[in-house]
Design a protein around this motif. Structure first.
Motif, PDB file in Angstrom:
ATOM      1  N   GLY A  31       0.803  -1.216   0.000  1.00 44.83           N
ATOM      2  CA  GLY A  31       0.000   0.000   0.000  1.00 44.83           C
ATOM      3  C   GLY A  31       0.836   1.265   0.000  1.00 44.83           C
ATOM      4  N   VAL A  32       1.927   1.264   0.775  1.00 39.33           N
ATOM      5  CA  VAL A  32       2.785   2.453   0.825  1.00 39.33           C
ATOM      6  C   VAL A  32       3.475   2.675  -0.519  1.00 39.33           C
ATOM      7  CG1 VAL A  32       4.844   3.422   1.892  1.00 39.33           C
ATOM      8  CG2 VAL A  32       3.097   2.347   3.316  1.00 39.33           C
ATOM      9  N   VAL A  33       4.029   1.604  -1.092  1.00 39.74           N
ATOM     10  CA  VAL A  33       4.706   1.742  -2.391  1.00 39.74           C
ATOM     11  C   VAL A  33       3.731   2.179  -3.467  1.00 39.74           C
ATOM     12  CG1 VAL A  33       5.939   0.470  -4.188  1.00 39.74           C
ATOM     13  CG2 VAL A  33       6.520   0.097  -1.789  1.00 39.74           C
ATOM     14  N   LEU A  34       2.547   1.596  -3.474  1.00 38.64           N
ATOM     15  CA  LEU A  34       1.552   1.978  -4.472  1.00 38.64           C
ATOM     16  C   LEU A  34       1.075   3.403  -4.262  1.00 38.64           C
ATOM     17  CD1 LEU A  34      -0.064   0.945  -6.878  1.00 38.64           C
ATOM     18  CD2 LEU A  34      -1.788   0.100  -5.285  1.00 38.64           C
ATOM     19  N   GLY A  35       0.940   3.816  -3.001  1.00 35.44           N
ATOM     20  CA  GLY A  35       0.533   5.199  -2.735  1.00 35.44           C
ATOM     21  C   GLY A  35       1.568   6.209  -3.170  1.00 35.44           C
ATOM     22  N   VAL A  36       2.849   5.915  -2.905  1.00 29.39           N
ATOM     23  CA  VAL A  36       3.914   6.830  -3.326  1.00 29.39           C
ATOM     24  C   VAL A  36       3.973   6.909  -4.841  1.00 29.39           C
ATOM     25  CG1 VAL A  36       6.410   7.174  -3.320  1.00 29.39           C
ATOM     26  CG2 VAL A  36       5.241   6.504  -1.210  1.00 29.39           C
ATOM     27  N   GLY A  37       3.839   5.747  -5.505  1.00 32.69           N
ATOM     28  CA  GLY A  37       3.840   5.764  -6.971  1.00 32.69           C
ATOM     29  C   GLY A  37       2.660   6.514  -7.554  1.00 32.69           C
ATOM     30  N   THR A  38       1.510   6.439  -6.890  1.00 37.35           N
ATOM     31  CA  THR A  38       0.335   7.164  -7.377  1.00 37.35           C
ATOM     32  C   THR A  38       0.494   8.665  -7.208  1.00 37.35           C
ATOM     33  OG1 THR A  38      -1.046   5.267  -6.790  1.00 37.35           O
ATOM     34  CG2 THR A  38      -2.158   7.360  -7.152  1.00 37.35           C
ATOM     35  N   PRO A  52      -6.346   8.470 -14.081  1.00 33.68           N
ATOM     36  CA  PRO A  52      -5.657   7.199 -13.802  1.00 33.68           C
ATOM     37  C   PRO A  52      -5.247   7.009 -12.343  1.00 33.68           C
ATOM     38  CG  PRO A  52      -4.159   8.732 -14.866  1.00 33.68           C
ATOM     39  CD  PRO A  52      -5.502   9.408 -14.846  1.00 33.68           C
ATOM     40  N   GLN A  53      -5.364   8.052 -11.511  1.00 31.05           N
ATOM     41  CA  GLN A  53      -4.945   7.914 -10.123  1.00 31.05           C
ATOM     42  C   GLN A  53      -6.030   7.348  -9.206  1.00 31.05           C
ATOM     43  OE1 GLN A  53      -3.670  12.045  -9.535  1.00 31.05           O
ATOM     44  NE2 GLN A  53      -1.576  11.306  -9.220  1.00 31.05           N
ATOM     45  N   LEU A  54      -7.257   7.251  -9.693  1.00 32.01           N
ATOM     46  CA  LEU A  54      -8.346   6.801  -8.831  1.00 32.01           C
ATOM     47  C   LEU A  54      -8.183   5.338  -8.425  1.00 32.01           C
ATOM     48  CD1 LEU A  54     -11.106   7.165  -7.487  1.00 32.01           C
ATOM     49  CD2 LEU A  54     -12.151   6.543  -9.677  1.00 32.01           C
ATOM     50  N   PHE A  55      -8.008   4.465  -9.393  1.00 32.17           N
ATOM     51  CA  PHE A  55      -7.940   3.037  -9.104  1.00 32.17           C
ATOM     52  C   PHE A  55      -6.754   2.677  -8.210  1.00 32.17           C
ATOM     53  CE2 PHE A  55      -6.927  -1.405 -10.195  1.00 32.17           C
ATOM     54  CZ  PHE A  55      -8.133  -1.997  -9.840  1.00 32.17           C
ATOM     55  N   PRO A  56      -5.528   3.101  -8.511  1.00 25.72           N
ATOM     56  CA  PRO A  56      -4.429   2.767  -7.586  1.00 25.72           C
ATOM     57  C   PRO A  56      -4.569   3.397  -6.211  1.00 25.72           C
ATOM     58  CG  PRO A  56      -3.667   4.245  -9.319  1.00 25.72           C
ATOM     59  CD  PRO A  56      -5.024   3.786  -9.719  1.00 25.72           C
ATOM     60  N   THR A  57      -5.237   4.549  -6.115  1.00 24.78           N
ATOM     61  CA  THR A  57      -5.467   5.148  -4.801  1.00 24.78           C
ATOM     62  C   THR A  57      -6.394   4.284  -3.960  1.00 24.78           C
ATOM     63  OG1 THR A  57      -5.153   7.375  -5.708  1.00 24.78           O
ATOM     64  CG2 THR A  57      -6.316   7.191  -3.607  1.00 24.78           C
ATOM     65  N   VAL A  58      -7.464   3.773  -4.574  1.00 25.81           N
ATOM     66  CA  VAL A  58      -8.383   2.898  -3.857  1.00 25.81           C
ATOM     67  C   VAL A  58      -7.668   1.633  -3.389  1.00 25.81           C
ATOM     68  CG1 VAL A  58     -10.475   1.503  -4.087  1.00 25.81           C
ATOM     69  CG2 VAL A  58     -10.402   3.816  -5.041  1.00 25.81           C
ATOM     70  N   ILE A  59      -6.841   1.061  -4.261  1.00 23.07           N
ATOM     71  CA  ILE A  59      -6.114  -0.156  -3.899  1.00 23.07           C
ATOM     72  C   ILE A  59      -5.120   0.126  -2.780  1.00 23.07           C
ATOM     73  CG2 ILE A  59      -4.559  -1.941  -4.735  1.00 23.07           C
ATOM     74  CD1 ILE A  59      -7.391  -2.179  -5.762  1.00 23.07           C
ATOM     75  N   ALA A  60      -4.410   1.250  -2.842  1.00 24.89           N
ATOM     76  CA  ALA A  60      -3.434   1.584  -1.809  1.00 24.89           C
ATOM     77  C   ALA A  60      -4.099   1.788  -0.453  1.00 24.89           C
ATOM     78  CB  ALA A  60      -2.653   2.837  -2.219  1.00 24.89           C
ATOM     79  N   VAL A  61      -5.207   2.530  -0.439  1.00 24.08           N
ATOM     80  CA  VAL A  61      -5.929   2.752   0.816  1.00 24.08           C
ATOM     81  C   VAL A  61      -6.467   1.438   1.359  1.00 24.08           C
ATOM     82  CG1 VAL A  61      -7.927   3.877   1.857  1.00 24.08           C
ATOM     83  CG2 VAL A  61      -6.470   5.147   0.269  1.00 24.08           C
ATOM     84  N   GLY A  62      -6.998   0.580   0.485  1.00 19.97           N
ATOM     85  CA  GLY A  62      -7.502  -0.714   0.928  1.00 19.97           C
ATOM     86  C   GLY A  62      -6.410  -1.595   1.515  1.00 19.97           C
ATOM     87  N   CYS A  63      -5.227  -1.580   0.898  1.00 25.99           N
ATOM     88  CA  CYS A  63      -4.113  -2.379   1.424  1.00 25.99           C
ATOM     89  C   CYS A  63      -3.704  -1.905   2.817  1.00 25.99           C
ATOM     90  CB  CYS A  63      -2.925  -2.303   0.463  1.00 25.99           C
ATOM     91  SG  CYS A  63      -3.125  -3.235  -1.064  1.00 25.99           S
TER      92      CYS A  63
END
Length: 219
Positions: A31-38, A52-63
């Motif tokens: 989640g942290v790596v995905l959030g930083v990348g987003t 394009p930032q919506l989907f990875p943000t949801v996944i990062a917050v969920g993780c």
């Protein structure tokens, strides 16, 4: 004469009973790596909402949320100290499976009264023995973990050359097999359907194109 086992209360015992923290830790790192990348994603100015930032943000917050919840549950309810013995011993260890021939003969009943043992048995005795039985830790399924890790590594390595549709289907199929599914043909068609739906969601819903790979020009 055997010595009574003294429970280990050091740091090793603390970590041994909380090995389940590995999964929340991996989720938190993901989640942290995905959030930083987003957050550092280079988004063009002409991209329509939601972008394009919506989907990875949801996944990062969920993780991150699931990592915190799982970690709190593992810390609140650690594993028992005793480890469960494997159900089936490997060949050559001298542990033969339980068979009907090795089982003691069950009493048919009282020859004089004809009453069966189950009718005269005390139900409280079974409940007391079940309560007195010590709790045991569940052993890790190393083959499942190895299959999951190998599938993820293969997916990362084959994403660019094969493309999302094929590599994503391989990912879903490998995860299903590692978790115990024994329907390979059904899993194959289901994995292709799921990867196709993800491809359509990204292309039609978010306006993004996943790696086409060998199917370039088709999708």
């Amino acid at each position: 004469m055997t010595r009574p086992s003294v429970p280990d209360t050091g740091p090793a015992a603390y970590l041994r009973r909380r090995t389940g923290l590995i999964v929340p830790l991996l989720l938190l790192v993901t989640g942290v790596v995905l959030g930083v990348g987003t957050l550092t994603m280079d988004v063009p100015a002409n991209v329509a909402s939601p972008g394009p930032q919506l989907f990875p943000t949801v996944i990062a917050v969920g993780c991150v949320v699931f990592a915190v919840l799982l970690g709190a549950d593992v810390l609140r309810r650690p594993e028992p100290e005793q480890a469960a013995a494997p159900a089936d011993g490997p060949a050559g260890t001298g542990t033969a499976p339980f068979t009907a021939a090795a089982a003691p003969a069950a009493p048919v009943g009282d020859a004089e009264t004809g009453a069966s043992p189950s009718a005269t048995a005390d139900p409280d005795a079974d409940d007391a023995s079940a309560e007195d039985a010590p709790e045991t830790r569940v052993r890790s399924n190393r083959w499942a973990v190895t299959g999951l890790v190998g599938t993820i590594v293969a997916f990362i390595a084959l994403l660019e050359p094969l493309g999302w549709l094929l590599s994503g289907a391989m990912l879903f199929w490998g995860v299903a097999r590692s978790l115990g599914s024994r329907r390979p043909v059904f899993d194959l068609f289901l994995s292709l359907a799921v990867s196709s739906l993800v491809q359509l969601a990204f292309s039609a819903g978010l306006g993004l194109s996943l790696p086409p790979g060998v199917l370039a020009g088709v999708f």
